[in-house]
Scaffold this active site. Structure first.
Site, PDB file in Angstrom:
ATOM      1  CD  GLU A 178       6.971  47.003 -41.747  1.00 24.62           C
ATOM      2  OE1 GLU A 178       6.289  46.084 -41.221  1.00 24.62           O
ATOM      3  OE2 GLU A 178       6.964  48.173 -41.330  1.00 24.62           O
ATOM      4  CG  ASP A 234       5.999  59.746 -39.521  1.00 29.80           C
ATOM      5  OD1 ASP A 234       6.287  59.036 -40.508  1.00 29.80           O
ATOM      6  OD2 ASP A 234       5.541  59.286 -38.463  1.00 29.80           O
TER       7      ASP A 234
HETATM    8  C1  UGA Z   1       4.997  52.252 -38.434  1.00 30.81           C
HETATM    9  C2  UGA Z   1       5.724  51.972 -39.733  1.00 30.81           C
HETATM   10  O1  UGA Z   1       6.897  52.754 -39.793  1.00 30.81           O
HETATM   11  C3  UGA Z   1       4.813  52.314 -40.903  1.00 30.81           C
HETATM   12  O2  UGA Z   1       5.476  52.141 -42.116  1.00 30.81           O
HETATM   13  C4  UGA Z   1       3.572  51.434 -40.818  1.00 30.81           C
HETATM   14  O3  UGA Z   1       2.671  51.752 -41.858  1.00 30.81           O
HETATM   15  C5  UGA Z   1       2.883  51.687 -39.498  1.00 30.81           C
HETATM   16  O4  UGA Z   1       3.800  51.481 -38.397  1.00 30.81           O
HETATM   17  C6  UGA Z   1       1.669  50.778 -39.304  1.00 30.81           C
HETATM   18  O5  UGA Z   1       1.395  50.430 -38.168  1.00 30.81           O
HETATM   19  O6  UGA Z   1       1.025  50.455 -40.297  1.00 30.81           O
HETATM   20  P1  UGA Z   1       4.085  54.702 -37.594  1.00 30.81           P
HETATM   21  O7  UGA Z   1       5.003  55.837 -37.367  1.00 30.81           O
HETATM   22  O8  UGA Z   1       3.445  54.041 -36.436  1.00 30.81           O
HETATM   23  O9  UGA Z   1       4.825  53.654 -38.494  1.00 30.81           O
HETATM   24  O10 UGA Z   1       2.915  55.088 -38.661  1.00 30.81           O
HETATM   25  P2  UGA Z   1       2.557  56.496 -39.254  1.00 30.81           P
HETATM   26  O11 UGA Z   1       3.782  57.270 -39.552  1.00 30.81           O
HETATM   27  O12 UGA Z   1       1.506  57.118 -38.415  1.00 30.81           O
HETATM   28  O13 UGA Z   1       1.889  56.055 -40.638  1.00 30.81           O
HETATM   29  C7  UGA Z   1       2.636  55.554 -41.716  1.00 30.81           C
HETATM   30  C8  UGA Z   1       2.310  56.331 -42.990  1.00 30.81           C
HETATM   31  O14 UGA Z   1       0.956  56.196 -43.288  1.00 30.81           O
HETATM   32  C9  UGA Z   1       2.599  57.827 -42.890  1.00 30.81           C
HETATM   33  O15 UGA Z   1       3.172  58.277 -44.104  1.00 30.81           O
HETATM   34  C10 UGA Z   1       1.225  58.429 -42.671  1.00 30.81           C
HETATM   35  O16 UGA Z   1       1.092  59.722 -43.200  1.00 30.81           O
HETATM   36  C11 UGA Z   1       0.329  57.454 -43.395  1.00 30.81           C
HETATM   37  N1  UGA Z   1      -1.019  57.350 -42.798  1.00 30.81           N
HETATM   38  C12 UGA Z   1      -1.170  57.174 -41.465  1.00 30.81           C
HETATM   39  C13 UGA Z   1      -2.142  57.418 -43.601  1.00 30.81           C
HETATM   40  O17 UGA Z   1      -1.997  57.590 -44.822  1.00 30.81           O
HETATM   41  N2  UGA Z   1      -3.380  57.328 -43.040  1.00 30.81           N
HETATM   42  C14 UGA Z   1      -3.564  57.166 -41.705  1.00 30.81           C
HETATM   43  O18 UGA Z   1      -4.731  57.097 -41.252  1.00 30.81           O
HETATM   44  C15 UGA Z   1      -2.422  57.091 -40.894  1.00 30.81           C
HETATM   45 MN    MN Z   2       5.730  57.158 -38.807  1.00 27.44          MN
END
Ligand code: UGA
Ligand code: MN
Length: 331
Positions: free
Chosen positions: A281, A195
Site C-alpha cells: 500500500e 474476502d
Molecule cells: C492483506 C491485504 O489486505 C491485502 O490487500 C494484501 O494483498 C495482502 O495482505 C498481502 O499480503 O499481499 P490478506 O487477507 O492477508 O490481505 O490477503 P488475501 O485476502 O489472502 O489476498 C488478497 C487478495 O488477493 C484477495 O482478493 C485474494 O483473492 C487475492 N489472492 C490471494 C490472489 O489473487 N492469489 C493468491 O495466491 C492469494
Molecule cells: Mn483478505
C-alpha cells in the site's frame, strides 16, 4: 343596435385580453418537478443533506421503470452532473470458498450505482466458474486473468501484485481510448479484495474522491481497527498496532484513488522488487500522493465502513476419494 354591439364589444375586450395573457403566462412557467431529483438518495437521510445515491432506483431497490422514464425526459432539458464511475479491482484465485466470496461481493456491488467490477483471476486462463458467475452477476464487469509466477507464491510474500497491475493497465488503456475520442469520464478506483466486507455507505464516501481518499479499516493489523489520525481536516498520522513506521500505515481496503490520478501517473504500479509484506500500500501510494494531500472520509476517519474479514479455510477432510456423488456440482 349597432352602437349597443360596439359598447358590448368594448366592455368585453379588456376581459378577453386579460384571460389570454393569464393563459400565456401560465404555460411559460417551468413545470414543477414530477418526482424528487434522483440525486437525492433514498439512503441519504440524516445529517449532511443531499448525498450521492447508491443506486438510481426506487427505495425498495427495484428498478422502477416509470420513474426512470420521467427522469430521462427531464434530464434532456436540465443535464445532471455525471456520477463518477466506481471501478472496483478484485484479485481472486481458485479455492473452495471462491464462489461464496464472489457471491457476497456481487450482492453488495449490485446495490451500488455506476459501479464497474474488474475481476482479475490469478490463473493462466479465465476459469469457467468465474466466467459463468460474472455473466449472471447482474452488474457491469470486466474479466481479466494473469497468473502469479510460481516463485512469488510463497507465504510471507505480497499477494495479488500482478492482478492489481493488470486491472490498472486495463483501466488506463480504456480511458486513454475514451480520452482520444473526447469522451473522458470521471471515475474512482479502489482495490476490493474478495474476502473483505463492504458497507454500502463506503461507496457514497469514496465517490467524491478528488485525488486520494482514506478511511478506517476494521479488524486489521492485530487491532479492532486501524485509522488515519485527522487534525483540522488533514491526515497527521496513523492509529495502528503494526509497523507504525509505514509511510502510509493503511490496508489496501482503506483508500480510493481518482481516475485522473491513475491516468496522470501512468507508471504507478505495484512492485515485486524490494517490496515487503504489508508495504504494498505504502509503495503504491508513495508514487501518487503525499500524506498531507490525503482526503479523510468517514466523518474524519471516525467510522468503520469496511472490514478486513478473512474467511476460515474450509474443512474438506470428509470429501470422498471413491464413491463420488453421481452428479457433478459446482460449489
Ligand atoms: C492483506 C491485504 O489486505 C491485502 O490487500 C494484501 O494483498 C495482502 O495482505 C498481502 O499480503 O499481499 P490478506 O487477507 O492477508 O490481505 O490477503 P488475501 O485476502 O489472502 O489476498 C488478497 C487478495 O488477493 C484477495 O482478493 C485474494 O483473492 C487475492 N489472492 C490471494 C490472489 O489473487 N492469489 C493468491 O495466491 C492469494
Ligand atoms: Mn483478505
Amino acid at each position: 343596435m349597432k352602437s349597443m354591439l360596439f359598447s358590448r364589444f368594448f366592455i368585453l375586450l379588456p376581459w378577453i385580453l386579460i384571460v389570454i395573457i393569464m393563459l400565456d403566462v401560465d404555460t411559460r412557467r417551468p413545470a414543477p418537478p414530477l418526482t424528487p431529483r434522483p440525486y437525492f438518495s433514498p439512503y441519504a437521510g440524516g445529517r449532511g443533506g443531499a448525498r450521492i445515491p447508491l443506486r438510481r432506483s426506487r427505495p425498495d431497490g427495484r428498478p422502477g421503470r416509470g420513474l426512470e422514464k420521467l427522469n430521462e425526459s427531464r434530464s434532456q432539458a436540465q443535464p445532471e452532473p455525471q456520477l463518477p464511475t466506481i471501478y472496483a479491482i478484485t484479485p481472486t484465485y481458485s479455492r473452495p470458498v471462491q464462489k461464496a466470496e464472489l457471491t457476497r461481493l456481487a450482492n453488495t456491488f449490485r446495490q451500488v450505482a455506476q459501479l464497474h467490477w474488474i475481476v482479475v483471476e490469478d490463473a493462466a486462463a479465465r476459469s469457467e466458474l468465474v466466467s459463468r458467475f460474472l455473466a449472471r452477476a447482474g452488474l457491469p464487469s470486466t474479466h481479466l486473468h494473469v497468473p502469479t509466477p510460481r516463485r512469488y507464491k510463497r507465504p510471507g510474500l505480497p499477494r495479488a501484485t500482478e492482478q492489481r497491475n493488470a486491472g490498472l493497465a486495463w483501466l488506463r488503456q480504456r480511458h486513454q481510448h475514451l480520452l482520444l475520442h473526447q469522451r473522458a469520464q470521471p471515475g474512482v478506483l479502489f482495490f476490493a479484495d474478495d474476502d473483505n466486507t463492504y458497507s454500502l455507505e463506503l461507496f457514497q464516501e469514496m465517490r467524491t474522491t478528488r485525488k486520494v481518499s482514506v478511511w478506517p479499516v476494521g479488524l486489521v493489523g492485530g487491532r479492532r481497527y486501524e485509522r488515519p489520525l485527522v487534525k483540522n481536516g488533514r491526515v497527521v498520522g496513523w492509529y495502528t498496532g503494526w509497523r507504525a513506521d509505514r509511510p502510509f500505515a493503511i490496508d489496501m481496503a482503506g483508500f480510493a484513488v481518482s481516475l485522473q490520478v491513475i491516468l496522470s501517473n501512468p507508471k504507478a504500479v505495484f512492485k515485486r522488487r524490494g517490496s515487503q509484506p504489508g508495504m504494498q500500500e505504502s509503495d503504491f501510494l508513495k508514487q501518487i500522493t503525499t500524506v498531507e494531500e490525503l482526503e479523510p472520509k468517514a466523518n474524519n476517519c471516525t467510522k468503520v465502513l469496511v472490514w478486513h474479514t478473512r474467511t476460515e479455510k474450509v474443512n474438506l477432510a470428509n470429501e470422498p476419494k471413491y464413491h463420488l456423488d453421481t452428479v457433478k456440482i459446482e460449489v
